[in-house]
Design a protein around this motif. Structure first.
Motif, PDB file in Angstrom:
ATOM      1  N   UNK A  77       6.870   7.359  18.028  1.00 48.40           N
ATOM      2  CA  UNK A  77       5.733   7.251  17.323  1.00 48.40           C
ATOM      3  C   UNK A  77       4.692   8.473  17.526  1.00 48.40           C
ATOM      4  N   UNK A  78       4.722   8.756  18.746  1.00 47.09           N
ATOM      5  CA  UNK A  78       3.867   9.990  18.982  1.00 47.09           C
ATOM      6  C   UNK A  78       4.584  11.120  18.448  1.00 47.09           C
ATOM      7  N   UNK A  79       5.473  11.507  18.644  1.00 53.56           N
ATOM      8  CA  UNK A  79       6.252  12.570  18.113  1.00 53.56           C
ATOM      9  C   UNK A  79       6.281  12.554  16.789  1.00 53.56           C
ATOM     10  N   UNK A  80       5.891  11.637  15.870  1.00 54.85           N
ATOM     11  CA  UNK A  80       6.060  11.557  14.413  1.00 54.85           C
ATOM     12  C   UNK A  80       4.984  12.203  13.733  1.00 54.85           C
ATOM     13  N   UNK A  81       4.581  11.974  12.575  1.00 59.42           N
ATOM     14  CA  UNK A  81       3.524  12.534  11.760  1.00 59.42           C
ATOM     15  C   UNK A  81       2.324  11.768  12.188  1.00 59.42           C
ATOM     16  N   UNK A  82       1.076  12.153  12.093  1.00 60.79           N
ATOM     17  CA  UNK A  82       0.041  11.207  12.308  1.00 60.79           C
ATOM     18  C   UNK A  82      -0.078  10.054  11.447  1.00 60.79           C
ATOM     19  N   UNK A  83       0.394  10.104  10.143  1.00 62.55           N
ATOM     20  CA  UNK A  83       0.486   8.892   9.530  1.00 62.55           C
ATOM     21  C   UNK A  83       1.390   7.687  10.065  1.00 62.55           C
ATOM     22  N   UNK A  84       2.588   8.262  10.438  1.00 67.19           N
ATOM     23  CA  UNK A  84       3.365   7.489  11.160  1.00 67.19           C
ATOM     24  C   UNK A  84       2.948   6.725  12.431  1.00 67.19           C
ATOM     25  N   UNK A  85       2.181   7.725  13.332  1.00 66.33           N
ATOM     26  CA  UNK A  85       1.544   7.168  14.840  1.00 66.33           C
ATOM     27  C   UNK A  85       0.658   6.264  14.250  1.00 66.33           C
ATOM     28  N   UNK A  86      -0.208   6.436  13.253  1.00 70.25           N
ATOM     29  CA  UNK A  86      -1.062   5.288  13.169  1.00 70.25           C
ATOM     30  C   UNK A  86      -0.498   3.815  12.533  1.00 70.25           C
TER      31      UNK A  86
END
Length: 140
Positions: A37-46
Motif C-alpha cells: 500500500x505504501x509503495x503504491x500510488x497516493x490514491x491506492x495508499x489512501x
C-alpha cells in the motif's frame, strides 16, 4: 528517506510448531500488504491504508492471544514475561497507527520497518526460546 526493502518469509524463522509458524507467516504477509500500500500510488495508499492497519492490529492481537494460550497450555514458565513484551508492542502499534492517521507514505514505511523488525527479532529470540521449551514437552 532511505529505501526500506520488503521482507520475505525465511524458513529460519520456523519454530516447528505448525499453527504458530502459519500465524507468523500470516502476520508477515499482512505487514507486506502495508508495504504494498505504501509503495503504491497516493490514491491506492489512501484507499488501502485503514483496512490494512485494522487487519494488522486485529491479527496481531489474535496471534499474541493464541501464542499465550499455547505457552500456558504447556506450562512455559516465562509466559507472563512474554505477555508483557506482547502488550508493550500492541500499545506501541496503537500509538503509531494513530499517528499514521495524518501521516505520509514515508511515515507508513517507517512503521512497516518497525513492525517487521520487531516481529522478526521477537520470533528469532523470544519465540524461539518458548518454542524449544514446547517442542521438548511434545517429544516427551
Amino acid at each position: 528517506m532511505e529505501k526500506v526493502a520488503k521482507v520475505q518469509w525465511d524458513d529460519s524463522y520456523l519454530l516447528n510448531i505448525p499453527e504458530i509458524d502459519s500465524q507468523h507467516k500470516r502476520l508477515l504477509a499482512i505487514a507486506n500488504e502495508l508495504y504494498d500500500a505504501v509503495e503504491g500510488s497516493p490514491e491506492d495508499y489512501k484507499l488501502k491504508m485503514s483496512k490494512v492497519l485494522k487487519s494488522l492490529t486485529d491479527y496481531t492481537v489474535y496471534h499474541f492471544t493464541e501464542e499465550e494460550k499455547f505457552m500456558a497450555k504447556y506450562g512455559y514458565p516465562a509466559t507472563s514475561t512474554h505477555k508483557v513484551a506482547h502488550d508493550a508492542f500492541v500499545r506501541e502499534v496503537e500509538i503509531q497507527v494513530r499517528k499514521l492517521d495524518g501521516g505520509t507514505q514515508d511515515d507508513a514505511l517507517k512503521f512497516y520497518s518497525f513492525i517487521v523488525n520487531w516481529v522478526l527479532m521477537h520470533i528469532a529470540r523470544a519465540d524461539r526460546i518458548w518454542g524449544k521449551f514446547v517442542s521438548q514437552k511434545l517429544e516427551q
